[in-house]
Design a protein around this motif. Sequence first.
Motif, PDB file in Angstrom:
ATOM      1  N   PHE A   1     -12.623  92.324 -35.219  1.00 34.26           N
ATOM      2  CA  PHE A   1     -12.163  93.666 -35.364  1.00 34.26           C
ATOM      3  C   PHE A   1     -11.990  93.863 -37.184  1.00 34.26           C
ATOM      4  O   PHE A   1     -12.507  94.105 -38.006  1.00 34.26           O
ATOM      5  CB  PHE A   1     -10.877  94.125 -35.267  1.00 34.26           C
ATOM      6  CG  PHE A   1     -11.291  95.576 -33.971  1.00 34.26           C
ATOM      7  CD1 PHE A   1     -11.202  96.882 -34.645  1.00 34.26           C
ATOM      8  CD2 PHE A   1     -10.642  95.240 -33.248  1.00 34.26           C
ATOM      9  CE1 PHE A   1     -12.068  97.322 -33.402  1.00 34.26           C
ATOM     10  CE2 PHE A   1     -11.077  96.222 -31.973  1.00 34.26           C
ATOM     11  CZ  PHE A   1     -11.480  96.869 -32.007  1.00 34.26           C
TER      12      PHE A   1
ATOM     13  N   VAL B   1     -19.041  92.435 -32.676  1.00 33.13           N
ATOM     14  CA  VAL B   1     -19.033  93.654 -31.649  1.00 33.13           C
ATOM     15  C   VAL B   1     -19.632  93.547 -30.419  1.00 33.13           C
ATOM     16  O   VAL B   1     -18.979  93.499 -29.122  1.00 33.13           O
ATOM     17  CB  VAL B   1     -21.017  94.232 -32.018  1.00 33.13           C
ATOM     18  CG1 VAL B   1     -20.914  95.629 -30.920  1.00 33.13           C
ATOM     19  CG2 VAL B   1     -21.137  94.983 -32.897  1.00 33.13           C
TER      20      VAL B   1
ATOM     21  N   PRO C   1     -18.416  85.908 -16.328  1.00 32.25           N
ATOM     22  CA  PRO C   1     -19.655  85.680 -16.590  1.00 32.25           C
ATOM     23  C   PRO C   1     -20.248  84.978 -17.871  1.00 32.25           C
ATOM     24  O   PRO C   1     -20.458  83.837 -17.948  1.00 32.25           O
ATOM     25  CB  PRO C   1     -20.630  86.310 -15.897  1.00 32.25           C
ATOM     26  CG  PRO C   1     -20.522  87.844 -16.233  1.00 32.25           C
ATOM     27  CD  PRO C   1     -18.969  87.442 -16.327  1.00 32.25           C
ATOM     28  N   ASP C   2     -20.368  85.989 -18.928  1.00 38.22           N
ATOM     29  CA  ASP C   2     -21.197  85.411 -20.357  1.00 38.22           C
ATOM     30  C   ASP C   2     -20.853  86.527 -20.780  1.00 38.22           C
ATOM     31  O   ASP C   2     -19.326  87.181 -20.850  1.00 38.22           O
ATOM     32  CB  ASP C   2     -22.673  85.472 -19.711  1.00 38.22           C
ATOM     33  CG  ASP C   2     -22.956  84.157 -21.025  1.00 38.22           C
ATOM     34  OD1 ASP C   2     -22.619  84.804 -21.787  1.00 38.22           O
ATOM     35  OD2 ASP C   2     -23.819  83.678 -20.718  1.00 38.22           O
ATOM     36  N   MET C   3     -20.446  86.836 -22.063  1.00 35.65           N
ATOM     37  CA  MET C   3     -20.366  87.855 -23.605  1.00 35.65           C
ATOM     38  C   MET C   3     -21.139  88.812 -22.512  1.00 35.65           C
ATOM     39  O   MET C   3     -22.124  88.721 -21.801  1.00 35.65           O
ATOM     40  CB  MET C   3     -21.312  87.518 -25.164  1.00 35.65           C
ATOM     41  CG  MET C   3     -20.443  86.706 -25.303  1.00 35.65           C
ATOM     42  SD  MET C   3     -18.953  86.431 -26.096  1.00 35.65           S
ATOM     43  CE  MET C   3     -19.505  86.921 -27.857  1.00 35.65           C
ATOM     44  N   THR C   4     -21.004  90.166 -23.153  1.00 37.62           N
ATOM     45  CA  THR C   4     -21.677  91.533 -22.399  1.00 37.62           C
ATOM     46  C   THR C   4     -23.391  91.385 -23.143  1.00 37.62           C
ATOM     47  O   THR C   4     -23.852  92.052 -22.324  1.00 37.62           O
ATOM     48  CB  THR C   4     -20.890  92.509 -23.109  1.00 37.62           C
ATOM     49  OG1 THR C   4     -20.289  92.516 -24.365  1.00 37.62           O
ATOM     50  CG2 THR C   4     -19.887  93.139 -22.459  1.00 37.62           C
ATOM     51  N   PHE C   5     -23.810  90.881 -24.417  1.00 39.24           N
ATOM     52  CA  PHE C   5     -24.942  91.213 -24.622  1.00 39.24           C
ATOM     53  C   PHE C   5     -25.256  89.172 -25.368  1.00 39.24           C
ATOM     54  O   PHE C   5     -25.355  89.086 -26.406  1.00 39.24           O
ATOM     55  CB  PHE C   5     -25.367  92.222 -26.275  1.00 39.24           C
ATOM     56  CG  PHE C   5     -24.048  92.929 -26.155  1.00 39.24           C
ATOM     57  CD1 PHE C   5     -24.594  93.742 -25.103  1.00 39.24           C
ATOM     58  CD2 PHE C   5     -23.379  92.989 -26.436  1.00 39.24           C
ATOM     59  CE1 PHE C   5     -24.202  95.075 -24.638  1.00 39.24           C
ATOM     60  CE2 PHE C   5     -22.685  94.366 -26.820  1.00 39.24           C
ATOM     61  CZ  PHE C   5     -23.173  95.981 -25.931  1.00 39.24           C
TER      62      PHE C   5
ATOM     63  N   ILE D   1     -13.019  94.453 -23.953  1.00 41.05           N
ATOM     64  CA  ILE D   1     -12.805  95.393 -23.810  1.00 41.05           C
ATOM     65  C   ILE D   1     -12.925  95.521 -22.172  1.00 41.05           C
ATOM     66  O   ILE D   1     -12.410  95.770 -20.726  1.00 41.05           O
ATOM     67  CB  ILE D   1     -13.270  96.190 -24.618  1.00 41.05           C
ATOM     68  CG1 ILE D   1     -12.387  96.824 -25.998  1.00 41.05           C
ATOM     69  CG2 ILE D   1     -12.835  98.164 -23.701  1.00 41.05           C
ATOM     70  CD1 ILE D   1     -13.197  97.390 -26.582  1.00 41.05           C
ATOM     71  N   GLN D   2     -14.789  95.211 -21.777  1.00 41.62           N
ATOM     72  CA  GLN D   2     -15.079  95.632 -21.096  1.00 41.62           C
ATOM     73  C   GLN D   2     -15.190  94.066 -20.284  1.00 41.62           C
ATOM     74  O   GLN D   2     -15.263  94.851 -18.705  1.00 41.62           O
ATOM     75  CB  GLN D   2     -16.519  95.751 -21.255  1.00 41.62           C
ATOM     76  CG  GLN D   2     -16.868  96.966 -22.144  1.00 41.62           C
ATOM     77  CD  GLN D   2     -16.754  98.109 -21.213  1.00 41.62           C
ATOM     78  OE1 GLN D   2     -15.770  99.245 -21.199  1.00 41.62           O
ATOM     79  NE2 GLN D   2     -17.754  98.748 -20.548  1.00 41.62           N
ATOM     80  N   LEU D   3     -15.305  92.986 -19.699  1.00 43.93           N
ATOM     81  CA  LEU D   3     -15.098  91.932 -19.584  1.00 43.93           C
ATOM     82  C   LEU D   3     -13.787  91.096 -18.349  1.00 43.93           C
ATOM     83  O   LEU D   3     -14.190  90.075 -17.866  1.00 43.93           O
ATOM     84  CB  LEU D   3     -16.979  91.459 -19.441  1.00 43.93           C
ATOM     85  CG  LEU D   3     -18.042  91.680 -19.492  1.00 43.93           C
ATOM     86  CD1 LEU D   3     -19.244  91.178 -19.849  1.00 43.93           C
ATOM     87  CD2 LEU D   3     -18.127  92.242 -18.365  1.00 43.93           C
ATOM     88  N   ARG D   4     -12.665  91.829 -18.949  1.00 44.24           N
ATOM     89  CA  ARG D   4     -11.798  90.820 -18.419  1.00 44.24           C
ATOM     90  C   ARG D   4     -11.705  91.162 -16.984  1.00 44.24           C
ATOM     91  O   ARG D   4     -12.056  92.213 -16.342  1.00 44.24           O
ATOM     92  CB  ARG D   4     -10.950  92.118 -18.992  1.00 44.24           C
ATOM     93  CG  ARG D   4     -10.225  91.517 -20.457  1.00 44.24           C
ATOM     94  CD  ARG D   4      -9.133  92.419 -20.905  1.00 44.24           C
ATOM     95  NE  ARG D   4     -10.061  93.865 -21.378  1.00 44.24           N
ATOM     96  CZ  ARG D   4      -9.217  94.644 -20.565  1.00 44.24           C
ATOM     97  NH1 ARG D   4      -8.439  94.725 -20.163  1.00 44.24           N
ATOM     98  NH2 ARG D   4      -9.979  96.109 -20.749  1.00 44.24           N
ATOM     99  N   ALA D   5     -11.389  90.003 -16.483  1.00 36.43           N
ATOM    100  CA  ALA D   5     -11.598  90.301 -14.669  1.00 36.43           C
ATOM    101  C   ALA D   5     -11.016  90.821 -14.490  1.00 36.43           C
ATOM    102  O   ALA D   5      -9.364  91.488 -15.066  1.00 36.43           O
ATOM    103  CB  ALA D   5     -11.122  88.430 -14.223  1.00 36.43           C
TER     104      ALA D   5
ATOM    105  N   ILE E   1     -15.528  92.125 -29.072  1.00 39.52           N
ATOM    106  CA  ILE E   1     -15.245  92.809 -28.620  1.00 39.52           C
ATOM    107  C   ILE E   1     -15.373  93.988 -27.450  1.00 39.52           C
ATOM    108  O   ILE E   1     -14.449  93.781 -26.792  1.00 39.52           O
ATOM    109  CB  ILE E   1     -15.101  94.505 -29.895  1.00 39.52           C
ATOM    110  CG1 ILE E   1     -14.705  93.606 -31.246  1.00 39.52           C
ATOM    111  CG2 ILE E   1     -13.901  95.378 -29.450  1.00 39.52           C
ATOM    112  CD1 ILE E   1     -14.664  95.076 -32.415  1.00 39.52           C
ATOM    113  N   THR E   2     -16.538  94.343 -27.716  1.00 43.26           N
ATOM    114  CA  THR E   2     -17.251  94.828 -26.355  1.00 43.26           C
ATOM    115  C   THR E   2     -16.686  93.826 -25.195  1.00 43.26           C
ATOM    116  O   THR E   2     -16.403  93.811 -24.273  1.00 43.26           O
ATOM    117  CB  THR E   2     -18.627  94.808 -26.054  1.00 43.26           C
ATOM    118  OG1 THR E   2     -18.966  95.666 -27.418  1.00 43.26           O
ATOM    119  CG2 THR E   2     -19.002  95.899 -25.351  1.00 43.26           C
TER     120      THR E   2
END
Lengths: 276, 615
Positions: B236, B205, B130-134, B212-216, B208-209
């Motif tokens: 990286f 940051v 839905p968006d970036m993590t932060f 790693i975290q938000l892949r469907a 990468i987050t």
Amino acid sequence: MSLINQNPSHMEIPYAVKPRPDTGLYNAKVGIWLFLASEVMLFGALFCSYILMRVNAPEGTWPHHWLNIWMGMTNTIVLIFSSVTVVLSWASLKMGQFKRYKFYQSITILCALAFLGIKSFEYHDKFIHYQVNLKDGRIFDGHLQSAASTTNQFVFKGRFIDKPEELYNPPLEHAEEPPITIAKSDIKIDPTTKQPMMENYGPWHNTYLAIYFTMTGLHALHVIAGCIVIFAIWGPLAKVWEQDPERYVNRVEVSGLFWHFVDLVWIFLFPVLYLL
Amino acid sequence: MQPTLHADTHAQASHHEEPGFWQKYIFSTDHKVIGIQYGITGLMFLFLGLCLMSVMRWQMANPGTGVPLVGPLLYHLLGESAVSKTGVISPDLYNAFGAMHGTIMVFLAIVPLAFGAFGNFVTPLQIGAPDMTFPRVNMVSYQFYFMGGILMLASFFIPGGAAKSGWTSYSPLATIADMNLRPNGQTFWIIGMVCLINSSLLGAVNFITTIIQLRAKGLSWMRLPFFCWAQFVTAFLLLLAFPPLEAAAVLQLMDNLLRTSFFLPTGLVVSGKLLHISGGGSPLLWQHLFWFLAHPEVYVLILPGMGIVTEVIANNTRKPIWGYRSMVYSILAIGFLSFIVWAHHMYLTGMGVRIATFFQTTTMVISIPSVVILTALFISLWGGSIRINTPMLFALGFLPMFGIGGLTGLPLGFNASDIHLHDTYYVIAHFHYIVAPGTIFALFAGIYYWYPKATGRMLSEYWGKVHFALSFVFMNLVFMPMFIQGMAGMSRRMYDGGATYASNGDVVGLSPYIIGLNTSVSHAVWALGLAQIPFIINFFWSLNWGKKVTSDNPWEATTLEWQTPTPPPHGNFDKEIEVVRGPYEYSVPGKSRDFTPQNEPDQPEPIPHGNPVRS
């Protein structure tokens, strides 16, 4: 938070609080570890610079014992102690003991302030520490007693140096030094700048002090930043604990990870700058 | 730009009010808006960088004559110390323009476009997030970038002018320039760089987050589009390579403001006078810290470009990318190796044969994965029924241009041949072939490719093709002669374009032909600038008058960004996304269509008796 919540088409970011099953981590934890990796590279580059400066310095010109080991030692203990209280406060929160968390974390903040206090005292000590070259060829090394000094004569507590090498390697212990008055007219004039040769131990004095002030200064900025974040979570943002306890614990954990990193940097800085 | 489709569909979905202008476009936390902010700011800096160079090229082609049109303007803007009344730019201003051309192009144009704009806009869409993590960190990241840009621009107008020691800012040169003025252009440059570095770190940051975290659901690593892999590795590189430059910038700032001697050796003499400094520093230290960043930075410039080109090629050849896995492993190898090649920029600093051999070896090794990727892209073309549209033209232009840039880098990587070529125009030609007709072509491909997703309208194909053809011709006319000049020994950064070292009577030097190439190169640069006019007009005209897209997936692509409404609303997807297949399932035998989106369930087929479209 406020900015997103006010946003009408608000959507939830997944795994902001709960860990993602396949990575086992919540977002902020991944983020802080990545951030710390970049911090390792930042301080790593500075430590490499330190090594290069030191290896490049001509024989016998790299200073030893210019810093007070006991102050550094005290600061090391203060920071390690604060690391313990950070863990205890997080553990207390994890067990739902909010008051205990508040208590431990306030000790962390006090430790941070104590560290900064001691550090600024050390900085001050360097800024009033002068090396004076006299017209008769002697070198004087000591602390300026600013209250007793005037524009034409300076009062120092310190000693005359017999050999220049002694400047770089002063004795660890020496007796209480009596005040010594040096007239401005006795100070040698630098041929290039036409200024009296009297310079304090600021970063401009030599590369050791330059790297000392840079590394400890940057570290102190990290201490201040960590202190502000921990305080913000502790005080103004404490109401999150009632609304969303899990998120609150995560915040405490992430700020704690940063705090441990800040402590770890100091644990490297202390031997490198004070002892070696 | 007003998202019409979004407004219609969204108004029904939620009864909230739309946020105000400031919150929606300026202080937005939406990754797409931030991506567009990066994009527009980056394109403006890209154009500014070109303008600086256009002025410098006049001075090189016609040393000591006034710059027409722009000269008087610069005289009024920057004052008599920088530009004479007749419009002749001073050596100091030439140096400042050169330094700022490099800084602006690398740190304010290409990286923000390739990483900030495309990374921000496309990556979350491609991974079904839905968006970036932060989101707020993302906004701050753009603001740091903007602040850095403002500082760099402001430095032109302070006493002494902008930084003038090259984009590499080698000390002690950078520290002793304008020494009597503190703060000077170099101070602004350093603080501006610190802002840009912070921006990149926060962005890295976040990227990468996010990946790693938000892949469907179902989007495993080997189903990740290659573009996302490229952004992942790039992030990286930024994360780990930029901090040493930040450290270096802090040290140089100390030298600049607090009179320390980190990079100043003992006994430094400036204008015949011994400098009053403590000494004991090392100029080499700056070079090591700088190139430890700046070599990975080269890959930061090219990897997102490769990612974009891969997407466009897969889409327009209508067949899977050849060797997707080898490309992924190669890009990871590039990422790792790029950290251990930096000293090949420093062969002439007297580093010793053993160390030079080490860096020569790693430099040759890193060319292998780069060639693997390029080869895979070339082979991907084989047997495809290629659609020639503007994005594809730019992507096809990228391949040989990057090839030329890459292969001409090899002689620079060998110690022996580098002795001759070091610091000549050959170097300039080499890295410009990679970044200008390489990365910039990839960026244009990306703009033409994703513009319909961002705006709901297509860019004009006709003017796109005109833009490509002219850019392609003039890019080569600009940079190809520089190889010749460089091999003839013409040095970089010369105010008079090498005229000092021209053959003169018995003195052997640069031939009139080599010096004369300056004129034709300058003409090509100006023509290249003019060739961008169709693009600029097309870009703005199509916002309101471009052909409207009739579907959310106008290129019939497989990746997830085309599964959103057009333009994507805040939160991106209006349905649950579950990925069931790899990123490039084009022309799958037995399917009714020649593309199968990543999230399309395996069965049932809508038309059971449909004929395969392509054999």
